[in-house]
Design a protein around this motif. Structure first.
Motif, PDB file in Angstrom:
ATOM      1  N   MET A 216      15.088 -26.347  30.928  1.00 11.90           N
ATOM      2  CA  MET A 216      15.413 -25.817  29.161  1.00 11.90           C
ATOM      3  C   MET A 216      14.505 -25.279  28.250  1.00 11.90           C
ATOM      4  O   MET A 216      14.019 -23.863  27.961  1.00 11.90           O
ATOM      5  N   PHE A 217      12.836 -24.767  29.085  1.00 11.93           N
ATOM      6  CA  PHE A 217      11.548 -24.531  28.984  1.00 11.93           C
ATOM      7  C   PHE A 217      11.666 -23.097  29.982  1.00 11.93           C
ATOM      8  O   PHE A 217      11.888 -22.280  29.564  1.00 11.93           O
ATOM      9  N   SER A 218      12.078 -23.247  30.736  1.00 12.09           N
ATOM     10  CA  SER A 218      11.744 -22.152  31.520  1.00 12.09           C
ATOM     11  C   SER A 218      13.047 -21.440  31.018  1.00 12.09           C
ATOM     12  O   SER A 218      12.907 -20.194  31.342  1.00 12.09           O
TER      13      SER A 218
ATOM     14  N   TYR B  38      12.909 -42.262  38.016  1.00 15.65           N
ATOM     15  CA  TYR B  38      13.975 -42.012  38.249  1.00 15.65           C
ATOM     16  C   TYR B  38      14.390 -41.148  37.515  1.00 15.65           C
ATOM     17  O   TYR B  38      14.199 -40.086  36.644  1.00 15.65           O
ATOM     18  N   GLY B  39      14.560 -42.188  35.690  1.00 11.10           N
ATOM     19  CA  GLY B  39      14.943 -42.080  34.045  1.00 11.10           C
ATOM     20  C   GLY B  39      13.411 -40.653  33.764  1.00 11.10           C
ATOM     21  O   GLY B  39      14.171 -39.859  33.401  1.00 11.10           O
ATOM     22  N   VAL B  40      12.605 -40.840  33.928  1.00 10.58           N
ATOM     23  CA  VAL B  40      11.626 -39.902  33.707  1.00 10.58           C
ATOM     24  C   VAL B  40      11.558 -38.642  34.049  1.00 10.58           C
ATOM     25  O   VAL B  40      11.364 -37.857  33.795  1.00 10.58           O
ATOM     26  N   ALA B  41      11.735 -38.749  35.719  1.00 12.39           N
ATOM     27  CA  ALA B  41      12.038 -37.136  36.754  1.00 12.39           C
ATOM     28  C   ALA B  41      13.015 -36.520  36.224  1.00 12.39           C
ATOM     29  O   ALA B  41      12.686 -35.795  36.193  1.00 12.39           O
ATOM     30  N   ILE B  42      14.360 -37.494  36.053  1.00 12.86           N
ATOM     31  CA  ILE B  42      15.242 -36.563  35.013  1.00 12.86           C
ATOM     32  C   ILE B  42      15.362 -35.740  34.118  1.00 12.86           C
ATOM     33  O   ILE B  42      15.290 -34.880  34.042  1.00 12.86           O
ATOM     34  N   LEU B  43      14.052 -36.521  33.102  1.00 13.49           N
ATOM     35  CA  LEU B  43      13.882 -36.014  32.300  1.00 13.49           C
ATOM     36  C   LEU B  43      13.235 -35.111  32.207  1.00 13.49           C
ATOM     37  O   LEU B  43      13.715 -33.714  31.535  1.00 13.49           O
ATOM     38  N   PHE B  44      11.908 -35.306  32.996  1.00 15.29           N
ATOM     39  CA  PHE B  44      11.021 -34.142  33.516  1.00 15.29           C
ATOM     40  C   PHE B  44      11.429 -32.936  33.656  1.00 15.29           C
ATOM     41  O   PHE B  44      11.430 -31.923  33.553  1.00 15.29           O
ATOM     42  N   THR B  45      12.323 -32.942  34.637  1.00 18.59           N
ATOM     43  CA  THR B  45      13.147 -31.936  35.172  1.00 18.59           C
ATOM     44  C   THR B  45      13.951 -31.159  34.111  1.00 18.59           C
ATOM     45  O   THR B  45      14.212 -30.034  33.809  1.00 18.59           O
TER      46      THR B  45
ATOM     47  N   LEU C  13       2.170 -31.524  27.300  1.00 13.62           N
ATOM     48  CA  LEU C  13       3.580 -30.432  27.376  1.00 13.62           C
ATOM     49  C   LEU C  13       3.920 -30.249  26.017  1.00 13.62           C
ATOM     50  O   LEU C  13       4.041 -29.095  25.319  1.00 13.62           O
ATOM     51  N   LEU C  14       4.166 -31.249  25.017  1.00 11.69           N
ATOM     52  CA  LEU C  14       4.975 -31.693  23.910  1.00 11.69           C
ATOM     53  C   LEU C  14       4.085 -30.554  22.943  1.00 11.69           C
ATOM     54  O   LEU C  14       4.939 -29.636  22.277  1.00 11.69           O
ATOM     55  N   GLY C  15       3.077 -30.937  23.217  1.00  8.55           N
ATOM     56  CA  GLY C  15       1.853 -29.423  22.790  1.00  8.55           C
ATOM     57  C   GLY C  15       2.402 -28.498  22.612  1.00  8.55           C
ATOM     58  O   GLY C  15       2.313 -27.677  21.874  1.00  8.55           O
ATOM     59  N   ALA C  16       1.967 -27.548  23.439  1.00 10.02           N
ATOM     60  CA  ALA C  16       2.484 -26.218  24.380  1.00 10.02           C
ATOM     61  C   ALA C  16       4.043 -26.170  24.096  1.00 10.02           C
ATOM     62  O   ALA C  16       4.444 -24.764  23.511  1.00 10.02           O
ATOM     63  N   VAL C  17       4.806 -27.261  23.614  1.00  9.43           N
ATOM     64  CA  VAL C  17       6.197 -26.360  23.560  1.00  9.43           C
ATOM     65  C   VAL C  17       5.486 -26.188  21.925  1.00  9.43           C
ATOM     66  O   VAL C  17       6.649 -25.243  21.732  1.00  9.43           O
TER      67      VAL C  17
ATOM     68  N   VAL D 225      15.484 -28.596  22.507  1.00 11.21           N
ATOM     69  CA  VAL D 225      16.366 -29.386  23.744  1.00 11.21           C
ATOM     70  C   VAL D 225      14.546 -29.823  24.673  1.00 11.21           C
ATOM     71  O   VAL D 225      14.607 -31.140  25.388  1.00 11.21           O
ATOM     72  N   ALA D 226      14.382 -28.775  24.981  1.00 12.56           N
ATOM     73  CA  ALA D 226      12.730 -29.311  25.265  1.00 12.56           C
ATOM     74  C   ALA D 226      11.829 -30.350  25.507  1.00 12.56           C
ATOM     75  O   ALA D 226      11.250 -30.954  25.846  1.00 12.56           O
ATOM     76  N   ALA D 227      11.541 -29.905  24.020  1.00 11.89           N
ATOM     77  CA  ALA D 227      10.244 -30.952  22.917  1.00 11.89           C
ATOM     78  C   ALA D 227      11.416 -32.418  22.659  1.00 11.89           C
ATOM     79  O   ALA D 227      10.754 -33.245  23.830  1.00 11.89           O
ATOM     80  N   ILE D 228      12.799 -32.971  22.694  1.00 11.32           N
ATOM     81  CA  ILE D 228      13.013 -33.898  22.479  1.00 11.32           C
ATOM     82  C   ILE D 228      12.991 -34.174  23.797  1.00 11.32           C
ATOM     83  O   ILE D 228      13.172 -35.469  24.127  1.00 11.32           O
ATOM     84  N   LEU D 229      13.405 -33.386  25.039  1.00 12.83           N
ATOM     85  CA  LEU D 229      13.356 -34.358  26.304  1.00 12.83           C
ATOM     86  C   LEU D 229      11.965 -34.718  26.264  1.00 12.83           C
ATOM     87  O   LEU D 229      12.155 -35.921  26.843  1.00 12.83           O
ATOM     88  N   THR D 230      11.255 -33.824  26.261  1.00  8.76           N
ATOM     89  CA  THR D 230      10.070 -34.710  26.863  1.00  8.76           C
ATOM     90  C   THR D 230       9.367 -35.572  25.911  1.00  8.76           C
ATOM     91  O   THR D 230       8.678 -37.208  25.818  1.00  8.76           O
ATOM     92  N   THR D 231       9.390 -35.342  24.569  1.00  4.88           N
ATOM     93  CA  THR D 231       9.311 -36.805  23.331  1.00  4.88           C
ATOM     94  C   THR D 231      10.303 -37.879  24.088  1.00  4.88           C
ATOM     95  O   THR D 231       9.049 -38.951  24.051  1.00  4.88           O
ATOM     96  N   LEU D 232      11.267 -37.918  24.796  1.00  3.67           N
ATOM     97  CA  LEU D 232      12.350 -39.191  25.289  1.00  3.67           C
ATOM     98  C   LEU D 232      11.222 -39.394  26.653  1.00  3.67           C
ATOM     99  O   LEU D 232      11.164 -41.311  27.288  1.00  3.67           O
ATOM    100  N   ILE D 233      10.548 -38.812  27.649  1.00  2.00           N
ATOM    101  CA  ILE D 233       9.788 -39.250  28.412  1.00  2.00           C
ATOM    102  C   ILE D 233       8.896 -40.002  28.186  1.00  2.00           C
ATOM    103  O   ILE D 233       8.687 -41.115  28.615  1.00  2.00           O
ATOM    104  N   ILE D 234       8.331 -39.669  26.927  1.00  3.84           N
ATOM    105  CA  ILE D 234       7.093 -40.524  26.317  1.00  3.84           C
ATOM    106  C   ILE D 234       7.277 -41.936  25.989  1.00  3.84           C
ATOM    107  O   ILE D 234       6.555 -42.648  26.485  1.00  3.84           O
ATOM    108  N   ILE D 235       8.720 -41.893  24.989  1.00  3.92           N
ATOM    109  CA  ILE D 235       9.688 -43.084  24.912  1.00  3.92           C
ATOM    110  C   ILE D 235       9.583 -44.164  25.860  1.00  3.92           C
ATOM    111  O   ILE D 235       9.447 -45.277  26.226  1.00  3.92           O
ATOM    112  N   VAL D 236      10.578 -43.472  26.873  1.00  7.61           N
ATOM    113  CA  VAL D 236      10.783 -44.059  28.091  1.00  7.61           C
ATOM    114  C   VAL D 236       9.935 -44.526  28.900  1.00  7.61           C
ATOM    115  O   VAL D 236       9.798 -45.909  28.817  1.00  7.61           O
ATOM    116  N   ALA D 237       8.328 -43.596  29.016  1.00  6.40           N
ATOM    117  CA  ALA D 237       7.545 -44.172  29.470  1.00  6.40           C
ATOM    118  C   ALA D 237       7.229 -46.009  29.126  1.00  6.40           C
ATOM    119  O   ALA D 237       6.653 -46.358  30.061  1.00  6.40           O
ATOM    120  N   PHE D 238       7.057 -45.912  27.764  1.00 10.29           N
ATOM    121  CA  PHE D 238       5.525 -46.979  26.897  1.00 10.29           C
ATOM    122  C   PHE D 238       7.038 -47.841  26.963  1.00 10.29           C
ATOM    123  O   PHE D 238       6.892 -48.951  27.021  1.00 10.29           O
TER     124      PHE D 238
END
Length: 150
Positions: free
Chosen positions: A127-129, A115-122, A30-34, A91-104
């Motif tokens: 934002m992407f929409s 829950y945090g990853v789900a909220i960030l992904f949503t 997703l980050l690559g696409a954004v 902003v969508a790219a930053i949130l997606t990056t945060l998803i990866i950071i939070v997951a690791f």
């Protein structure tokens, strides 16, 4: 007395790292696409700005092309939509990056992160929409008779 190494979690195994990487594969794509989408937006913004600068440089005495100056408000509207689309995509790219950071980080520290990853992904998808909607709106007004004359 406990040492600092006693407070840190055990180094993750290869299997744990493999699971973490598998979990962040989708957000990484997703980050690559954004990022590619952001590149498209910047290109469109540059084209609209170049067109506006060209039109602004037309002399008022140039009666053959002075009618193009009436197109400047439409170009401003396009730039506004593209700028907002770019902002939402970033902003969508930053949130997606945060998803990866939070997951690791949460996997390494053994925190529940679902829950945090789900909220960030949503939030990233919202934002992407919005960004895509603004691009669609800009594309709808992009082609104009004046664009075909010069």
């Amino acid at each position: 007395m406990e040492s600092i190494t006693d407070l840190l979690p055990v180094t993750p195994s290869i299997d744990q790292l493999g699971r973490i990487i598998a979990n962040v594969a989708a957000p990484a794509f997703l980050l690559g696409a954004v990022a590619a989408f952001i590149s498209v937006l910047i290109s469109r913004i540059n084209r609209v700005v170049d067109r506006a600068q060209f039109i602004s440089s037309i002399s008022d005495s140039d009666t053959a092309r002075s009618f193009l100056k009436g197109d400047l408000p439409r170009l401003r509207r396009r730039v506004t939509l593209l700028n907002r689309s770019l902002y939402c995509a970033v902003v969508a790219a930053i949130l997606t990056t945060l998803i990866i950071i939070v997951a690791f980080v949460s996997s390494l520290l053994h925190f529940a992160h679902e829950y945090g990853v789900a909220i960030l992904f949503t939030a990233a998808m919202v934002m992407f929409s919005i960004s895509l909607i603004d691009l669609a709106r800009e594309t709808r007004i992009a082609l104009h008779d004046n664009d075909l004359r010069v």
